[in-house]
Design an enzyme around this catalytic site. Structure first.
Site, PDB file in Angstrom:
ATOM      1  N   ILE A  27       0.841  -1.203   0.000  1.00 36.52           N
ATOM      2  CA  ILE A  27       0.000   0.000   0.000  1.00 36.52           C
ATOM      3  C   ILE A  27       0.873   1.249   0.000  1.00 36.52           C
ATOM      4  O   ILE A  27       1.851   1.323   0.769  1.00 36.52           O
ATOM      5  CB  ILE A  27      -0.916  -0.019   1.240  1.00 36.52           C
ATOM      6  CG1 ILE A  27      -1.931  -1.162   1.083  1.00 36.52           C
ATOM      7  CG2 ILE A  27      -1.630   1.322   1.450  1.00 36.52           C
ATOM      8  CD1 ILE A  27      -2.765  -1.433   2.293  1.00 36.52           C
ATOM      9  N   TRP A 152      10.564  -2.333   8.042  1.00 39.09           N
ATOM     10  CA  TRP A 152       9.967  -1.591   6.928  1.00 39.09           C
ATOM     11  C   TRP A 152      10.464  -0.159   6.791  1.00 39.09           C
ATOM     12  O   TRP A 152      10.017   0.564   5.905  1.00 39.09           O
ATOM     13  CB  TRP A 152       8.437  -1.581   7.020  1.00 39.09           C
ATOM     14  CG  TRP A 152       7.870  -1.378   8.393  1.00 39.09           C
ATOM     15  CD1 TRP A 152       7.264  -2.340   9.166  1.00 39.09           C
ATOM     16  CD2 TRP A 152       7.833  -0.177   9.171  1.00 39.09           C
ATOM     17  NE1 TRP A 152       6.876  -1.805  10.370  1.00 39.09           N
ATOM     18  CE2 TRP A 152       7.213  -0.473  10.396  1.00 39.09           C
ATOM     19  CE3 TRP A 152       8.281   1.131   8.967  1.00 39.09           C
ATOM     20  CZ2 TRP A 152       7.014   0.466  11.407  1.00 39.09           C
ATOM     21  CZ3 TRP A 152       8.097   2.072   9.960  1.00 39.09           C
ATOM     22  CH2 TRP A 152       7.465   1.735  11.168  1.00 39.09           C
ATOM     23  N   LYS A 176      14.310 -11.893   3.594  1.00 40.07           N
ATOM     24  CA  LYS A 176      12.859 -11.692   3.665  1.00 40.07           C
ATOM     25  C   LYS A 176      12.595 -10.250   4.089  1.00 40.07           C
ATOM     26  O   LYS A 176      12.861  -9.869   5.227  1.00 40.07           O
ATOM     27  CB  LYS A 176      12.218 -12.636   4.689  1.00 40.07           C
ATOM     28  CG  LYS A 176      10.690 -12.590   4.616  1.00 40.07           C
ATOM     29  CD  LYS A 176       9.998 -13.136   5.838  1.00 40.07           C
ATOM     30  CE  LYS A 176       9.901 -12.140   6.947  1.00 40.07           C
ATOM     31  NZ  LYS A 176       9.154 -10.909   6.649  1.00 40.07           N
ATOM     32  N   SER A 178      10.246  -6.943   5.108  1.00 36.89           N
ATOM     33  CA  SER A 178       9.010  -6.803   5.878  1.00 36.89           C
ATOM     34  C   SER A 178       7.817  -6.937   4.940  1.00 36.89           C
ATOM     35  O   SER A 178       7.844  -6.471   3.800  1.00 36.89           O
ATOM     36  CB  SER A 178       8.985  -5.430   6.550  1.00 36.89           C
ATOM     37  OG  SER A 178       7.667  -5.132   6.968  1.00 36.89           O
ATOM     38  N   GLU A 179       6.756  -7.530   5.442  1.00 39.49           N
ATOM     39  CA  GLU A 179       5.531  -7.679   4.642  1.00 39.49           C
ATOM     40  C   GLU A 179       4.907  -6.314   4.330  1.00 39.49           C
ATOM     41  O   GLU A 179       4.080  -6.193   3.420  1.00 39.49           O
ATOM     42  CB  GLU A 179       4.518  -8.572   5.380  1.00 39.49           C
ATOM     43  CG  GLU A 179       4.074  -8.088   6.762  1.00 39.49           C
ATOM     44  CD  GLU A 179       5.016  -8.500   7.897  1.00 39.49           C
ATOM     45  OE1 GLU A 179       6.235  -8.613   7.667  1.00 39.49           O
ATOM     46  OE2 GLU A 179       4.519  -8.692   9.029  1.00 39.49           O
ATOM     47  N   SER A 229      11.779  -5.253  15.846  1.00 38.03           N
ATOM     48  CA  SER A 229      11.475  -4.774  17.194  1.00 38.03           C
ATOM     49  C   SER A 229      12.058  -5.721  18.253  1.00 38.03           C
ATOM     50  O   SER A 229      12.402  -6.871  17.950  1.00 38.03           O
ATOM     51  CB  SER A 229       9.962  -4.686  17.361  1.00 38.03           C
ATOM     52  OG  SER A 229       9.415  -5.969  17.199  1.00 38.03           O
ATOM     53  N   THR A 232      10.128  -9.115  18.615  1.00 39.35           N
ATOM     54  CA  THR A 232      10.474 -10.056  17.536  1.00 39.35           C
ATOM     55  C   THR A 232      11.889 -10.580  17.755  1.00 39.35           C
ATOM     56  O   THR A 232      12.154 -11.774  17.571  1.00 39.35           O
ATOM     57  CB  THR A 232      10.361  -9.359  16.159  1.00 39.35           C
ATOM     58  OG1 THR A 232       9.043  -8.861  16.023  1.00 39.35           O
ATOM     59  CG2 THR A 232      10.664 -10.307  15.017  1.00 39.35           C
ATOM     60  N   GLU A 250      19.437  -6.355  15.290  1.00 39.53           N
ATOM     61  CA  GLU A 250      19.366  -4.888  15.205  1.00 39.53           C
ATOM     62  C   GLU A 250      17.953  -4.498  15.604  1.00 39.53           C
ATOM     63  O   GLU A 250      17.033  -4.585  14.794  1.00 39.53           O
ATOM     64  CB  GLU A 250      19.663  -4.428  13.768  1.00 39.53           C
ATOM     65  CG  GLU A 250      21.079  -4.679  13.308  1.00 39.53           C
ATOM     66  CD  GLU A 250      22.096  -3.801  14.021  1.00 39.53           C
ATOM     67  OE1 GLU A 250      21.713  -2.888  14.776  1.00 39.53           O
ATOM     68  OE2 GLU A 250      23.297  -4.046  13.836  1.00 39.53           O
ATOM     69  N   GLY A 457      19.982  -5.120  21.153  1.00 40.46           N
ATOM     70  CA  GLY A 457      20.538  -6.150  20.289  1.00 40.46           C
ATOM     71  C   GLY A 457      22.020  -6.358  20.433  1.00 40.46           C
ATOM     72  O   GLY A 457      22.661  -5.803  21.329  1.00 40.46           O
ATOM     73  N   GLU A 461      26.524  -4.070  12.286  1.00 42.39           N
ATOM     74  CA  GLU A 461      26.455  -3.969  10.839  1.00 42.39           C
ATOM     75  C   GLU A 461      27.445  -2.899  10.405  1.00 42.39           C
ATOM     76  O   GLU A 461      27.884  -2.064  11.204  1.00 42.39           O
ATOM     77  CB  GLU A 461      25.031  -3.614  10.395  1.00 42.39           C
ATOM     78  CG  GLU A 461      24.059  -4.724  10.778  1.00 42.39           C
ATOM     79  CD  GLU A 461      22.762  -4.731  10.023  1.00 42.39           C
ATOM     80  OE1 GLU A 461      22.048  -3.723  10.078  1.00 42.39           O
ATOM     81  OE2 GLU A 461      22.447  -5.759   9.389  1.00 42.39           O
TER      82      GLU A 461
HETATM   83  P1  NAD Z   1       8.896  -6.254  13.484  1.00 39.25           P
HETATM   84  O1  NAD Z   1       9.666  -6.758  14.642  1.00 39.25           O
HETATM   85  O2  NAD Z   1       7.420  -6.250  13.563  1.00 39.25           O
HETATM   86  O3  NAD Z   1       9.248  -7.081  12.160  1.00 39.25           O
HETATM   87  C1  NAD Z   1      10.552  -7.179  11.682  1.00 39.25           C
HETATM   88  C2  NAD Z   1      10.652  -8.340  10.719  1.00 39.25           C
HETATM   89  O4  NAD Z   1      10.562  -9.565  11.446  1.00 39.25           O
HETATM   90  C3  NAD Z   1       9.556  -8.398   9.654  1.00 39.25           C
HETATM   91  O5  NAD Z   1      10.140  -8.792   8.439  1.00 39.25           O
HETATM   92  C4  NAD Z   1       8.616  -9.482  10.179  1.00 39.25           C
HETATM   93  O6  NAD Z   1       7.893 -10.143   9.177  1.00 39.25           O
HETATM   94  C5  NAD Z   1       9.602 -10.430  10.837  1.00 39.25           C
HETATM   95  N1  NAD Z   1       9.068 -11.280  11.899  1.00 39.25           N
HETATM   96  C6  NAD Z   1       8.074 -11.001  12.774  1.00 39.25           C
HETATM   97  N2  NAD Z   1       7.928 -12.024  13.642  1.00 39.25           N
HETATM   98  C7  NAD Z   1       8.851 -12.958  13.321  1.00 39.25           C
HETATM   99  C8  NAD Z   1       9.220 -14.220  13.861  1.00 39.25           C
HETATM  100  N3  NAD Z   1       8.589 -14.740  14.915  1.00 39.25           N
HETATM  101  N4  NAD Z   1      10.241 -14.909  13.279  1.00 39.25           N
HETATM  102  C9  NAD Z   1      10.907 -14.394  12.235  1.00 39.25           C
HETATM  103  N5  NAD Z   1      10.598 -13.188  11.666  1.00 39.25           N
HETATM  104  C10 NAD Z   1       9.593 -12.486  12.218  1.00 39.25           C
HETATM  105  O7  NAD Z   1       9.503  -4.794  13.209  1.00 39.25           O
HETATM  106  P2  NAD Z   1       8.973  -3.689  12.211  1.00 39.25           P
HETATM  107  O8  NAD Z   1       7.695  -3.161  12.780  1.00 39.25           O
HETATM  108  O9  NAD Z   1       9.017  -4.196  10.828  1.00 39.25           O
HETATM  109  O10 NAD Z   1      10.119  -2.577  12.332  1.00 39.25           O
HETATM  110  C11 NAD Z   1      10.157  -1.631  13.325  1.00 39.25           C
HETATM  111  C12 NAD Z   1      11.124  -2.043  14.416  1.00 39.25           C
HETATM  112  O11 NAD Z   1      12.402  -2.305  13.855  1.00 39.25           O
HETATM  113  C13 NAD Z   1      11.356  -0.948  15.430  1.00 39.25           C
HETATM  114  O12 NAD Z   1      11.363  -1.497  16.723  1.00 39.25           O
HETATM  115  C14 NAD Z   1      12.722  -0.424  15.086  1.00 39.25           C
HETATM  116  O13 NAD Z   1      13.408   0.198  16.132  1.00 39.25           O
HETATM  117  C15 NAD Z   1      13.405  -1.641  14.597  1.00 39.25           C
HETATM  118  N6  NAD Z   1      14.539  -1.278  13.727  1.00 39.25           N
HETATM  119  C16 NAD Z   1      15.803  -1.491  14.180  1.00 39.25           C
HETATM  120  C17 NAD Z   1      16.890  -1.121  13.399  1.00 39.25           C
HETATM  121  C18 NAD Z   1      18.306  -1.325  13.875  1.00 39.25           C
HETATM  122  O14 NAD Z   1      19.201  -1.330  13.042  1.00 39.25           O
HETATM  123  N7  NAD Z   1      18.557  -1.482  15.152  1.00 39.25           N
HETATM  124  C19 NAD Z   1      16.673  -0.558  12.136  1.00 39.25           C
HETATM  125  C20 NAD Z   1      15.370  -0.376  11.698  1.00 39.25           C
HETATM  126  C21 NAD Z   1      14.300  -0.747  12.508  1.00 39.25           C
END
Ligand code: NAD
Length: 487
Positions: A27, A152, A176, A178-179, A229, A232, A250, A457, A461
């Site tokens: 979207i 994402w 993979k 993000s969806e 996050s 996760t 990360e 974490g 990187e």
């Molecule tokens: P999210 O944790 O919801 O999802 C991250 C990824 O993990 C997605 O691809 C999702 O499909 C996958 N996922 C979810 N559950 C899983 C499981 N049980 N096993 C394997 N994969 C799984 O995070 P988000 O909402 O996409 O991103 C936002 C978060 O990412 C924020 O907390 C942000 O701080 C963090 N982030 C961290 C960094 C960093 O470098 N430290 C950079 C960017 C974002």
């Protein structure tokens, strides 16, 4: 649909579809328009992607690091040539303004391919250990098939930040995205093949929280690098630990940014705005707890309010737009929920706090928001909001502010603005975080390591340090005489 890829997945050098997978709608966050429909990977697609990576890894690892580096540098060149198209796609995928994506997204991915391509021939050396006659040597060897799982907020950058060191070291990657942002990584995979990467060495499959575990638990996967996050991260690290796989995590943050009363206030405000409003506040390392010395609080807030209210919000495809929408409806609901909590818990709303009235339609916009008089126990000072919401907290004393800055489960990043060079180094020394900035914020060139500590974490990187997380040492003992045994 204006951003529909040829198929959902990119495996073994080509697009692959399996319509049995659940539908993922991509979207455009500025309008709510569906721009592509993809399918999550079925178990059959996961197997295909890993089997192809396993085959390709053997060949890729047999190339000299110089030859591997050449492919990565070629990929960097192609990314730069296509920066405009890739940035436009990133803007559609994420809603981030083109003004940002054109300078920060594919370009940082290209930097990563160029950097790791450049150091591959020199940074993978082992050592020779003299043992008095006998001797030993070490080799830095790839782990095998590694998995990257992305968030994402920087989809193309994350696909490259994980892919570049993994490939430079001779691994194959299954990535993979993000969806929520499935599109950009497919283009990265295409470009790598065009640059000469063996088919299968970088595969992209789509999926969500149900697909990720299939990758993490697969017996042929040696390592998982997740950007996501903390909740996760706990799940993925837990699953990987049970199978003794390598991990890089990360994760999220709630980083402190400390502004002392001797700081250049205008520069500190720039830092605080970058640390809260870039990418509509959706940056993991954001300095979302802005501790401002009481002596300059009034001046700081007055200028911050003026400058925040001048931010141009609107159509992300317009070059003049400085702030776009949040990535999704769910993310906007979450951010608006935190804004409501900030008001309810007694923080002073300096500016913003709602939906901007200059944008129409179904986009997920939120005004850049500043709260003052935020106290340490308020929800908005403790939890990651991941939106354009800055919390300003007051302080008097250096020791006090360091203790308060460190009183968080997170430890991703932090910053300090001061004219006192000794204090700057003393304070960053005390702050518990993986990445720190003095008199600037959020700059992450590929040359420097990036990553968190505490619940944010582990692993790093970027920089040569990333190669350590995609390789292991193999030790070889060389006997120069007869083998002696006591029996
Ligand atoms: P999210 O944790 O919801 O999802 C991250 C990824 O993990 C997605 O691809 C999702 O499909 C996958 N996922 C979810 N559950 C899983 C499981 N049980 N096993 C394997 N994969 C799984 O995070 P988000 O909402 O996409 O991103 C936002 C978060 O990412 C924020 O907390 C942000 O701080 C963090 N982030 C961290 C960094 C960093 O470098 N430290 C950079 C960017 C974002």
């Amino acid at each position: 649909m204006r951003a529909q890829p040829k198929a959902s997945h990119f495996i073994d050098g080509d697009y692959v579809e399996d319509t049995d997978g659940t539908v993922i709608e991509s979207i455009y966050p500025a309008t709510g328009e569906v721009i592509a429909k993809l399918h999550a990977a079925t178990p059959a697609i996961v197997e295909k992607a890993i089997a192809s990576a396993k085959r390709a890894q053997k060949e890729w690892a047999s190339w000299s690091p110089m030859a591997r580096g050449r492919v990565l540098k070629k990929a960097a060149d192609i990314m730069r040539e296509r920066n405009r198209a890739l940035s436009e796609l990133e803007t559609l995928d994420t809603g981030k303004p083109i003004q940002e994506t054109i300078v920060a997204d594919p370009t940082s991915g290209a930097d990563s391919f160029e950097f790791f391509g450049g150091i591959a021939p020199t940074a993978l050396n082992g050592s020779q250990i003299p043992l008095g006659g006998d001797w030993a040597y070490t080799k830095r060897v790839p782990l095998g098939v590694v998995v990257g799982i992305g968030a994402w907020n920087y989809p193309q950058q994350i696909a490259c930040w994980k892919g570049a060191p993994a490939l430079a070291a001779g691994n194959a990657m299954v990535f993979k995205p993000s969806e929520v942002t499935p599109l950009g990584a497919l283009k990265i995979a295409e470009i790598l093949i065009e640059a000469g990467l063996p088919k299968g060495a970088y595969n992209v499959i789509q999926g969500d929280r149900d697909t990720g575990p299939l990758l993490v638990s697969h017996p042929d996967v040696a390592k998982v690098s997740l950007t996501g996050s903390v909740p996760t991260g706990r799940k993925v690290a837990g699953a990987a630990a049970g199978l003794l796989k390598h991990v890089t995590m990360e994760l999220g943050g709630k980083s402190p940014l400390i502004v002392f009363d001797d700081a250049d206030v205008e520069s500190a405000i720039s830092g605080a705005m970058l640390a809260n409003f870039y990418s509509t506040g959706q940056v993991c390392s954001n300095g979302t707890r802005v501790f401002v010395h009481k002596g300059i609080k009034g001046q700081f807030l007055t200028r911050l309010k003026e400058r925040t209210e001048a931010i141009l919000i609107g159509d992300p495809q317009d070059e003049t737009t400085q702030m776009g929408p949040l990535v999704s409806w769910a993310q906007r609901e979450k951010v608006l929920g935190y804004i409501a909590k900030g008001k309810a818990e007694g923080a002073t709303l300096v500016t913003g706090g709602g939906i901007p009235n200059n944008v129409s339609g179904e986009g997920y916009f939120v005004q850049p928001t500043v709260f003052a008089d935020v106290t340490d126990e308020m929800t908005i000072a403790r939890e990651e909001i991941f939106g354009p919401v800055m919390c300003v907290l007051d302080f008097d004393d250096e020791a006090e502010v360091i203790a308060r800055a460190n009183a968080s489960e997170f430890g991703l990043a932090g910053g300090v603005f001061t004219a006192d060079i000794t204090r700057a180094h003393r304070v960053v020394d005390e702050l518990e975080a993986g990445t720190l900035w003095i008199n600037t914020y959020n700059l992450c060139p590929v040359e420097i390591p990036f990553g968190g500590s505490k619940q944010s974490g582990f692993g790093r990187e970027n920089s040569a340090a990333a190669l350590e997380h995609y390789t292991e040492l193999k030790t070889v003992y060389v006997g120069m005489g007869k083998c002696e045994a006591p029996y």
